[in-house]
Design an enzyme around this catalytic site. Structure first.
Site, PDB file in Angstrom:
ATOM      1  N   LYS A 102      48.993  68.226 -17.046  1.00  0.00           N
ATOM      2  CA  LYS A 102      48.111  69.318 -16.598  1.00  0.00           C
ATOM      3  C   LYS A 102      47.796  69.147 -15.126  1.00  0.00           C
ATOM      4  O   LYS A 102      47.865  70.084 -14.338  1.00  0.00           O
ATOM      5  CB  LYS A 102      46.793  69.290 -17.393  1.00  0.00           C
ATOM      6  CG  LYS A 102      46.760  70.204 -18.608  1.00  0.00           C
ATOM      7  CD  LYS A 102      45.298  70.360 -19.075  1.00  0.00           C
ATOM      8  CE  LYS A 102      45.200  71.251 -20.307  1.00  0.00           C
ATOM      9  NZ  LYS A 102      43.836  71.444 -20.776  1.00  0.00           N
ATOM     10  N   HIS A 125      67.717  74.892 -46.432  1.00  0.00           N
ATOM     11  CA  HIS A 125      69.083  75.126 -45.962  1.00  0.00           C
ATOM     12  C   HIS A 125      69.260  74.658 -44.527  1.00  0.00           C
ATOM     13  O   HIS A 125      70.177  75.079 -43.842  1.00  0.00           O
ATOM     14  CB  HIS A 125      69.416  76.616 -46.101  1.00  0.00           C
ATOM     15  CG  HIS A 125      69.281  77.066 -47.522  1.00  0.00           C
ATOM     16  ND1 HIS A 125      70.308  77.017 -48.429  1.00  0.00           N
ATOM     17  CD2 HIS A 125      68.195  77.495 -48.214  1.00  0.00           C
ATOM     18  CE1 HIS A 125      69.880  77.432 -49.607  1.00  0.00           C
ATOM     19  NE2 HIS A 125      68.591  77.724 -49.507  1.00  0.00           N
ATOM     20  N   GLU A 139      47.994  65.560 -31.630  1.00  0.00           N
ATOM     21  CA  GLU A 139      47.043  65.289 -30.540  1.00  0.00           C
ATOM     22  C   GLU A 139      45.940  64.342 -30.988  1.00  0.00           C
ATOM     23  O   GLU A 139      45.394  63.602 -30.182  1.00  0.00           O
ATOM     24  CB  GLU A 139      46.413  66.597 -30.042  1.00  0.00           C
ATOM     25  CG  GLU A 139      47.239  67.251 -28.953  1.00  0.00           C
ATOM     26  CD  GLU A 139      46.511  68.376 -28.213  1.00  0.00           C
ATOM     27  OE1 GLU A 139      47.133  68.954 -27.323  1.00  0.00           O
ATOM     28  OE2 GLU A 139      45.341  68.686 -28.523  1.00  0.00           O
TER      29      GLU A 139
HETATM   30  O1  PA5 Z   1      43.062  70.675 -28.785  1.00  0.00           O
HETATM   31  C1  PA5 Z   1      42.929  70.751 -27.592  1.00  0.00           C
HETATM   32  O2  PA5 Z   1      41.951  70.256 -26.990  1.00  0.00           O
HETATM   33  C2  PA5 Z   1      43.944  71.499 -26.723  1.00  0.00           C
HETATM   34  O3  PA5 Z   1      45.040  71.886 -27.451  1.00  0.00           O
HETATM   35  C3  PA5 Z   1      43.306  72.738 -26.114  1.00  0.00           C
HETATM   36  O4  PA5 Z   1      42.881  73.594 -27.138  1.00  0.00           O
HETATM   37  C4  PA5 Z   1      44.279  73.456 -25.198  1.00  0.00           C
HETATM   38  O5  PA5 Z   1      44.749  72.576 -24.200  1.00  0.00           O
HETATM   39  C5  PA5 Z   1      43.611  74.645 -24.531  1.00  0.00           C
HETATM   40  O6  PA5 Z   1      42.476  74.235 -23.842  1.00  0.00           O
HETATM   41  P1  PA5 Z   1      41.331  75.249 -23.451  1.00  0.00           P
HETATM   42  O7  PA5 Z   1      40.729  75.779 -24.691  1.00  0.00           O
HETATM   43  O8  PA5 Z   1      40.393  74.459 -22.625  1.00  0.00           O
HETATM   44  O9  PA5 Z   1      41.990  76.343 -22.659  1.00  0.00           O
END
Ligand code: PA5
Length: 462
Positions: A436, A323, A294
């Site tokens: 989303k 393996h 990310e």
């Molecule tokens: O790193 C990030 O921003 C995402 O992985 C969020 O943690 C994830 O989408 C969950 O979001 P939230 O904490 O707003 O529920």
């Protein structure tokens, strides 16, 4: 301190085609790396820079409140259930799996020193959720709902199901079974928590989900099951001090970032494999995969040029995946850099009995499983070097809170430095938003009607 070796990425070991001239590159990038480190430390307190995670190790107030709450509720609950996804779940999951006694949830209360069992509901599979809800006695369960935005559909739908059941089982008292970790002002969960009077913990401003493990997001679930969170904080602080060193020769996060960046951009190693040789560290790879993917997977760079940036992170587990994946890593496309995590001293020793001496497996007798797993890590590393495949090794003296605090913080800083080297924004995630929004549209959220219409057309054709 944990250690890093980049030796097996050097051209002297794996050849000019696939390896780097480390001395030369460290010299070439000496100033740029120093600049990046100074700049990150300078910017970290400025609002809007998303670098507040660099201060979390020093947040004694959070540690105090988390510990106080944990001690208050310690003997009231048999279970802790975390609701959250992505950055709101992976850090706590990775650290608890590493730091709690193996098979925690099937140990007796005495074996757990009377601390609760710990469950993470980090997905929305109906069978799996029903399965857990059929097993848990919700009356004896503390539910920690974690979401920074306060509106993530997966987490909030879990919350709605559990709140409804808790209320039916406990009446007004249900509120004592919920603790919310969320933004201090924004989001639906913040509103609900204030209305309902839940105990809350704050995810500080400018801390993104994947960098939030050392806030209450990760610390609260850990403290609730008796993990010494101060030990973790000490690890972060010591690592932070070490990583303030602007000399690349002394800074392991900078070395790892630069090596991965150069292997990707100069040598075509666009896959980054994380492979701990320890089952306890298995979910550290999941956490790393999210962090690396990310943060670095971006369409445009800071100059708004299209770059399609990012190494693809892959998780592997030693020795199990020898393996499964190592055949490919040795002989398939030479497009990966593998990071091993090796544990010097395991908490326990397991001897292999001296039996079956006159058979083909007799040589194993009298050795330990500890020797075997580390021999396998070493042999795999050497075999990969024979095939001219670059690998790095992080060595943990022991699996404990102190060294895991160091490890995760080091990987966060490594990611931030890599983001600067690639010249991309490591702290946003625009690519997650599209799907989303489509989900909101599909589920009928107000304000998403246009997306819903476009989506219906596309669903027919795609
Ligand atoms: O790193 C990030 O921003 C995402 O992985 C969020 O943690 C994830 O989408 C969950 O979001 P939230 O904490 O707003 O529920």
């Amino acid at each position: 301190m944990i250690k890093l070796s980049c030796r097996n990425t050097d051209a002297m070991i794996i050849g000019e085609n696939d390896g780097l001239n480390l001395d030369e590159e460290f010299n070439n990038y000496r100033e740029r790396i120093a600049e990046i480190i100074v700049d990150l430390n300078k910017r970290k307190d400025k609002p809007g820079q998303w670098l507040q995670w660099m201060n979390l190790g020093y947040n004694e107030e959070t540690v105090w409140y988390v510990k106080e709450f944990a001690s208050m509720v310690a003997d009231r609950f048999e279970n802790v259930l975390v609701l959250g996804i992505g950055g709101s779940a992976l850090g706590g999951l990775a650290l608890s799996h590493a730091l709690l006694k193996p098979y925690w949830n099937i140990l007796t209360p005495e074996q757990r020193n009377n601390f609760p069992r710990l469950f993470f509901m980090d997905n929305i599979d109906p069978d799996y959720m029903n399965g857990l809800l059929d097993t848990l006695d919700l009356k004896k369960t503390l539910v920690n709902v974690i979401t920074k935005s306060g509106s993530t559909a997966e987490t909030m739908s879990q919350y709605m199901i559990i709140k409804d059941r808790l209320e039916r089982e406990l009446g007004d008292d249900y509120r004592k079974n919920i603790v919310a970790t969320t933004d201090k002002k924004l989001g639906v969960l913040r509103q609900l928590a204030d209305q309902e009077g839940y105990k809350t913990f704050v995810i500080p401003d400018d801390v993104g989900g994947r960098f939030s493990v050392f806030s209450a997001v990760g610390l609260l679930p850990l403290a609730l099951v008796g993990v010494d969170i101060e030990e973790i904080m000490n690890g972060i602080k010591d690592m932070d001090l070490a990583l303030k060193n602007t000399d690349i020769h002394q800074n392991i996060a900078a070395q790892a970032a630069l090596v991965q960046y150069l292997l990707d951009t100069k040598k075509g190693k666009n896959i980054s494999v994380m492979m701990p040789y320890s089952s306890r560290l298995k979910y550290i790879s999941d956490w790393y995969v999210q962090l690396w993917a990310e943060s670095l997977g971006k369409e445009v760079n800071n100059n708004n040029e299209t770059v399609y940036n990012g190494q693809t992170p892959v998780k592997a587990l030693g020795a199990t995946d020898q393996h499964s994946q190592i055949q490919l890593y040795n002989e398939g496309p030479n497009n990966k850099v593998i990071t091993f995590i090796r544990v010097e001293n395991f908490d326990t020793t397991l001897e292999i009995p001296k039996i079956l001496e006159y058979t083909g497996i007799g040589y194993l007798g009298g050795k330990t499983i500890n020797d075997l797993i580390n021999a396998e890590a070493d042999s795999t590393r050497v075999a990969l070097a024979d095939y001219r495949r670059p690998t790095m090794t992080i060595t943990l003296p022991q699996i404990n809170g102190y060294h895991l605090g160091q490890l995760l913080y080091m990987l966060e800083v490594q990611t931030a430095i890599a983001g600067e080297l690639y010249n991309i924004n490591a702290f946003d995630q625009p690519g997650v938003e599209q799907a989303k929004n489509y989900t909101y549209a599909l589920m009928g959220r107000a304000g998403f009607e246009d997306s819903a219409r476009t989506l219906q057309e596309k669903l027919v054709t795609v």
